[in-house]
Motif scaffolding. Structure first.
Motif, PDB file in Angstrom:
ATOM      1  N   ALA A 112      28.351-115.037 -42.269  1.00  0.00           N
ATOM      2  CA  ALA A 112      27.261-114.780 -43.415  1.00  0.00           C
ATOM      3  C   ALA A 112      26.480-116.018 -44.065  1.00  0.00           C
ATOM      4  CB  ALA A 112      27.793-113.455 -44.108  1.00  0.00           C
ATOM      5  N   VAL A 113      27.472-116.404 -45.198  1.00  0.00           N
ATOM      6  CA  VAL A 113      26.858-117.595 -46.064  1.00  0.00           C
ATOM      7  C   VAL A 113      26.478-118.685 -44.985  1.00  0.00           C
ATOM      8  CG1 VAL A 113      27.863-119.204 -47.848  1.00  0.00           C
ATOM      9  CG2 VAL A 113      28.708-116.873 -47.589  1.00  0.00           C
ATOM     10  N   ARG A 114      27.090-119.117 -44.062  1.00  0.00           N
ATOM     11  CA  ARG A 114      26.639-120.418 -43.217  1.00  0.00           C
ATOM     12  C   ARG A 114      25.221-120.208 -43.059  1.00  0.00           C
ATOM     13  NH1 ARG A 114      30.062-119.854 -38.889  1.00  0.00           N
ATOM     14  NH2 ARG A 114      31.545-120.341 -40.723  1.00  0.00           N
ATOM     15  N   HIS A 115      24.989-118.931 -42.247  1.00  0.00           N
ATOM     16  CA  HIS A 115      23.318-118.769 -41.787  1.00  0.00           C
ATOM     17  C   HIS A 115      22.659-118.531 -43.100  1.00  0.00           C
ATOM     18  CE1 HIS A 115      23.545-118.502 -37.328  1.00  0.00           C
ATOM     19  NE2 HIS A 115      24.931-118.417 -37.674  1.00  0.00           N
TER      20      HIS A 115
ATOM     21  N   LEU B  95      21.929-122.318 -44.105  1.00  0.00           N
ATOM     22  CA  LEU B  95      21.379-123.107 -43.071  1.00  0.00           C
ATOM     23  C   LEU B  95      20.170-122.639 -42.528  1.00  0.00           C
ATOM     24  CD1 LEU B  95      24.610-124.582 -41.377  1.00  0.00           C
ATOM     25  CD2 LEU B  95      23.212-125.665 -43.458  1.00  0.00           C
ATOM     26  N   SER B  96      19.882-121.586 -42.716  1.00  0.00           N
ATOM     27  CA  SER B  96      18.755-120.844 -41.860  1.00  0.00           C
ATOM     28  C   SER B  96      17.544-120.577 -43.216  1.00  0.00           C
ATOM     29  CB  SER B  96      19.090-119.640 -41.000  1.00  0.00           C
ATOM     30  OG  SER B  96      17.831-119.111 -40.650  1.00  0.00           O
ATOM     31  N   ASP B  97      18.285-119.492 -44.004  1.00  0.00           N
ATOM     32  CA  ASP B  97      17.147-118.991 -44.837  1.00  0.00           C
ATOM     33  C   ASP B  97      16.948-120.155 -46.059  1.00  0.00           C
ATOM     34  OD1 ASP B  97      16.884-116.639 -43.744  1.00  0.00           O
ATOM     35  OD2 ASP B  97      18.457-115.509 -45.065  1.00  0.00           O
ATOM     36  N   ILE B  98      18.003-120.708 -46.576  1.00  0.00           N
ATOM     37  CA  ILE B  98      17.636-121.640 -47.411  1.00  0.00           C
ATOM     38  C   ILE B  98      16.824-123.017 -46.831  1.00  0.00           C
ATOM     39  CG2 ILE B  98      18.593-123.492 -48.930  1.00  0.00           C
ATOM     40  CD1 ILE B  98      20.853-121.425 -49.940  1.00  0.00           C
ATOM     41  N   ARG B  99      16.950-123.049 -45.690  1.00  0.00           N
ATOM     42  CA  ARG B  99      16.063-124.084 -45.187  1.00  0.00           C
ATOM     43  C   ARG B  99      14.548-123.932 -44.746  1.00  0.00           C
ATOM     44  NH1 ARG B  99      17.298-129.709 -44.016  1.00  0.00           N
ATOM     45  NH2 ARG B  99      16.694-130.420 -41.942  1.00  0.00           N
TER      46      ARG B  99
ATOM     47  N   ASP C 202      21.660-124.808 -62.690  1.00  0.00           N
ATOM     48  CA  ASP C 202      20.914-126.049 -62.382  1.00  0.00           C
ATOM     49  C   ASP C 202      20.400-125.955 -61.031  1.00  0.00           C
ATOM     50  OD1 ASP C 202      23.271-126.483 -60.972  1.00  0.00           O
ATOM     51  OD2 ASP C 202      23.802-128.353 -61.779  1.00  0.00           O
ATOM     52  N   SER C 203      20.690-124.946 -60.227  1.00  0.00           N
ATOM     53  CA  SER C 203      20.039-124.818 -58.929  1.00  0.00           C
ATOM     54  C   SER C 203      20.138-123.516 -58.213  1.00  0.00           C
ATOM     55  CB  SER C 203      21.044-125.482 -57.789  1.00  0.00           C
ATOM     56  OG  SER C 203      21.354-126.879 -58.195  1.00  0.00           O
ATOM     57  N   PRO C 204      19.418-122.645 -59.062  1.00  0.00           N
ATOM     58  CA  PRO C 204      19.244-121.492 -58.586  1.00  0.00           C
ATOM     59  C   PRO C 204      18.623-121.209 -57.002  1.00  0.00           C
ATOM     60  CG  PRO C 204      17.555-121.818 -60.177  1.00  0.00           C
ATOM     61  CD  PRO C 204      18.387-123.035 -59.995  1.00  0.00           C
ATOM     62  N   ILE C 205      19.025-120.101 -56.442  1.00  0.00           N
ATOM     63  CA  ILE C 205      18.697-119.679 -55.364  1.00  0.00           C
ATOM     64  C   ILE C 205      17.563-118.526 -55.359  1.00  0.00           C
ATOM     65  CG2 ILE C 205      19.145-118.906 -52.808  1.00  0.00           C
ATOM     66  CD1 ILE C 205      21.828-120.539 -53.126  1.00  0.00           C
ATOM     67  N   ARG C 206      16.279-118.833 -55.291  1.00  0.00           N
ATOM     68  CA  ARG C 206      15.332-117.694 -55.396  1.00  0.00           C
ATOM     69  C   ARG C 206      14.447-117.617 -54.383  1.00  0.00           C
ATOM     70  NH1 ARG C 206      12.715-119.736 -61.021  1.00  0.00           N
ATOM     71  NH2 ARG C 206      15.049-120.073 -61.370  1.00  0.00           N
TER      72      ARG C 206
ATOM     73  N   GLU D 147      11.637-108.066 -43.008  1.00  0.00           N
ATOM     74  CA  GLU D 147      12.763-106.990 -42.663  1.00  0.00           C
ATOM     75  C   GLU D 147      14.138-107.711 -42.666  1.00  0.00           C
ATOM     76  OE1 GLU D 147      14.582-103.767 -41.040  1.00  0.00           O
ATOM     77  OE2 GLU D 147      12.676-104.055 -41.746  1.00  0.00           O
ATOM     78  N   PHE D 148      14.219-108.860 -42.212  1.00  0.00           N
ATOM     79  CA  PHE D 148      15.594-109.602 -42.069  1.00  0.00           C
ATOM     80  C   PHE D 148      15.770-110.766 -43.319  1.00  0.00           C
ATOM     81  CE2 PHE D 148      14.142-108.541 -37.651  1.00  0.00           C
ATOM     82  CZ  PHE D 148      15.026-107.700 -37.441  1.00  0.00           C
ATOM     83  N   MET D 149      15.060-110.513 -44.383  1.00  0.00           N
ATOM     84  CA  MET D 149      15.437-111.513 -45.611  1.00  0.00           C
ATOM     85  C   MET D 149      16.892-111.654 -45.778  1.00  0.00           C
ATOM     86  SD  MET D 149      13.480-109.626 -48.593  1.00  0.00           S
ATOM     87  CE  MET D 149      13.463-107.921 -48.569  1.00  0.00           C
ATOM     88  N   ALA D 150      17.411-112.825 -46.169  1.00  0.00           N
ATOM     89  CA  ALA D 150      18.718-112.960 -46.430  1.00  0.00           C
ATOM     90  C   ALA D 150      19.743-112.399 -45.196  1.00  0.00           C
ATOM     91  CB  ALA D 150      19.027-112.443 -47.521  1.00  0.00           C
ATOM     92  N   GLU D 151      19.289-112.257 -44.177  1.00  0.00           N
ATOM     93  CA  GLU D 151      20.063-112.089 -42.978  1.00  0.00           C
ATOM     94  C   GLU D 151      20.444-113.353 -42.158  1.00  0.00           C
ATOM     95  OE1 GLU D 151      19.902-108.517 -41.011  1.00  0.00           O
ATOM     96  OE2 GLU D 151      18.601-107.637 -42.667  1.00  0.00           O
ATOM     97  N   GLY D 152      19.789-114.508 -42.537  1.00  0.00           N
ATOM     98  CA  GLY D 152      20.088-115.853 -41.892  1.00  0.00           C
ATOM     99  C   GLY D 152      19.437-115.966 -40.509  1.00  0.00           C
ATOM    100  N   LEU D 153      18.024-115.234 -40.411  1.00  0.00           N
ATOM    101  CA  LEU D 153      17.258-115.287 -39.085  1.00  0.00           C
ATOM    102  C   LEU D 153      16.043-116.203 -39.229  1.00  0.00           C
ATOM    103  CD1 LEU D 153      17.599-111.711 -37.763  1.00  0.00           C
ATOM    104  CD2 LEU D 153      19.174-113.434 -37.476  1.00  0.00           C
ATOM    105  N   ARG D 154      15.628-116.523 -40.328  1.00  0.00           N
ATOM    106  CA  ARG D 154      14.343-116.896 -40.494  1.00  0.00           C
ATOM    107  C   ARG D 154      13.981-118.169 -39.777  1.00  0.00           C
ATOM    108  NH1 ARG D 154       8.824-115.814 -40.680  1.00  0.00           N
ATOM    109  NH2 ARG D 154       7.886-117.395 -42.149  1.00  0.00           N
TER     110      ARG D 154
END
Length: 496
Positions: free
Chosen positions: A56-59, A62-66, A314-318, A432-439
């Motif tokens: 879960a965290v990996r995707h 590496l997917s949503d934050i990217r 210092d590095s919020p994920i928003r 629909e799939f936000m924060a699920e590592g698909l984007r």
């Protein structure tokens, strides 16, 4: 019943500490003496499922934050900031080595099962075939992730010694896909459509995953050795997706929030998920997920949880400003999944939106690492929307595409639309799939990633840390520790 069992044999636990691509069994005790009967192989397959720990965290990282969903340039040095900023120094980033090691760890576990199992040890053909099918499904999933993250990777369909591993180069993406497709085809034949317990791979999960493989393989190559091969397998994907839809094993969930409820796990929208346990009676024992903690602000966490942790200030994920702007006021999905502001421990309002999709403060674990919420890897809603994608890509029924998208929109509280195109579908998938590592994967396979990300960079990169997005950045850097194992065995991906 959960798939993450409390008792995992030490021989499997030791594998989790392996950093290098070593496919040899740990010891003669683990490889020669352990496998005696079906129960031993059941535990070995369970240990292979447990290699999904961290999925879960990996995707998310590496997917949503990217992607364009999140803007996290950072003022400090956090592992996710260089990923968000498209820096070319990622070969030494711990997120690269974690993705490489975790997936090859899972492949090792699957290969050990497949090498050892035979009729003499598991005489019941149904049980034996099911165990083989589960191992192959998981091996395919691990390799699919590796192809999407790194492109070419070493192809290992059996356990090899450390010496042998030093002679195995990265294989062409097409060859890795050949193994993935063969494994999933076998899994479709070997696995049942359902179980009486949650969390195990089914033939329908294998069909849904193979459909996603076909869609990804059909994506553009971008001139790199990445996951897209211009394969034009949309009709094959449609056949598999229709099989899943027509199976009767899944159904529409009318309430969006209930899909992610801790009290509604295994609901009819879940095709396959990563199982996580919050068992306070055992002190959790590392069998939950840190995902919710990886999304919320540390300052927010101090006000609502009894333990330390959260995303440093210092590095919020928003959520990015442009993503937030896509939501209609009536949309229930951002109301549920995004907290727009919070009151900190100094009684100040902090206007820092953050994802809380998997957070339930009534289900607090013993510590920040062990939230007990399952993470959806394949949802029925995803199956339906992949069908819409395949129809759009192959010139299929516009009526069917509109009907699928409008089901999703109706659940979200939105009005119907017509003449849905690929851009509209992708926007609906993003919400629909936000924060699920698909984007990121969605943008890559549909050929939209460079167009969308470069437009987003101009609009959202207020810190000016992103210098455009290039085709080579569709895949990640090979971890430096892998390049150092044997000089010349692997070449670094272009641009890193």
């Amino acid at each position: 019943m959960k798939r993450k069992f409390l008792i995992i044999l030490a021989i499997f636990g030791m594998w989790a500490c392996e950093d290098d691509l070593i496919q040899a069994p740990i010891s003669s005790s683990s490889s020669l003496n352990f496998y005696q009967d079906a129960d031993d192989f059941e535990q070995a397959v369970n240990a292979t499922y447990n290699a999904l720990d961290g999925y879960a965290v990996r995707h998310f990282m590496l997917s949503d934050i990217r992607s364009d969903l999140i803007y996290s340039p950072g003022t400090g040095v956090r592992d996710w900031n260089p990923v968000n900023n498209f820096e070319n120094t990622l070969s030494t980033n711990v997120l690269m080595s974690e993705a490489w090691d975790a997936n090859f760890n899972g492949i090792l576990r699957a290969n050990t099962v497949l090498d050892k199992i035979d009729e003499s040890l598991v005489p019941d053909a149904d049980v034996r075939n099911r165990l083989i099918g589960e191992a192959k499904f998981l091996r395919a999933l691990f390799y699919f992730d590796l192809v999407r993250w790194f492109g070419k990777v070493p192809l290992l369909d059996h356990v090899v010694t450390p010496t042998e591993a030093l002679e195995i180069p990265r294989s062409a993406v097409a060859d890795v896909y050949e193994l993935i497709e063969a494994d999933l085809t076998d899994a479709i034949s070997d696995l049942p459509e359902s179980y009486s317990v949650q969390g195990r791979a089914t033939s329908l999960a294998a069909k849904a995953l193979l459909a996603k493989v076909y869609l990804t393989k059909s994506g553009p190559s971008y001139g790199i050795e990445g996951p897209g091969l211009d394969a034009n397998m949309y009709s094959e994907a449609l056949t598999l997706l229709n099989d899943v839809i027509n199976s009767g094993q899944f159904s529409w969930v009318n309430d969006y929030a209930s899909i992610f409820s801790y009290d509604n796990e295994g609901n009819s929208d879940i095709v396959f998920d990563e199982q996580n346990i919050n068992d306070l009676s055992t002190g959790d024992r590392g069998i939950g997920t840190i995902l919710p903690t990886s999304m919320y602000d540390e300052a927010y966490g101090r006000t609502v949880t009894p333990f330390a942790g959260g995303v440093p200030g210092d590095s919020p994920i928003r959520p990015s400003e442009s993503f937030l702007a896509t939501f209609d006021e009536a949309d229930v999905r951002d109301d549920f999944a995004i907290l727009p502001f919070y009151i900190d421990d100094n009684n100040n309002q902090v206007n820092n939106p953050q994802f809380v999709k998997f957070l339930d403060l009534n289900k607090l674990p013993a510590d920040r690492f062990n939230w007990g919420i399952n993470f959806p890897i394949i949802r029925y809603t995803d199956v339906l929307m992949m069908k819409a994608e395949a129809l759009l890509q192959s010139g299929g029924s516009q009526t069917d595409v509109d009907a699928i998208v409008n089901m999703v929109r109706e659940r979200a509280g939105l009005d119907a639309v017509s003449n849905v195109d690929l851009d509209m579908l992708l926007e609906e998938r993003a919400k629909e799939f936000m924060a699920e590592g698909l984007r990121w994967h969605d943008l890559v396979r549909t050929g939209k990633v460079l167009e969308v990300m470069n437009a987003w960079e101009v609009e959202d990169d207020a810190s000016e840390k992103i210098d455009g997005v290039n085709a080579y950045e569709i895949i990640y850097a090979i971890p430096l520790d892998q390049l150092d194992v044997k000089e010349g065995l692997y070449e670094q991906n272009e641009g890193y």
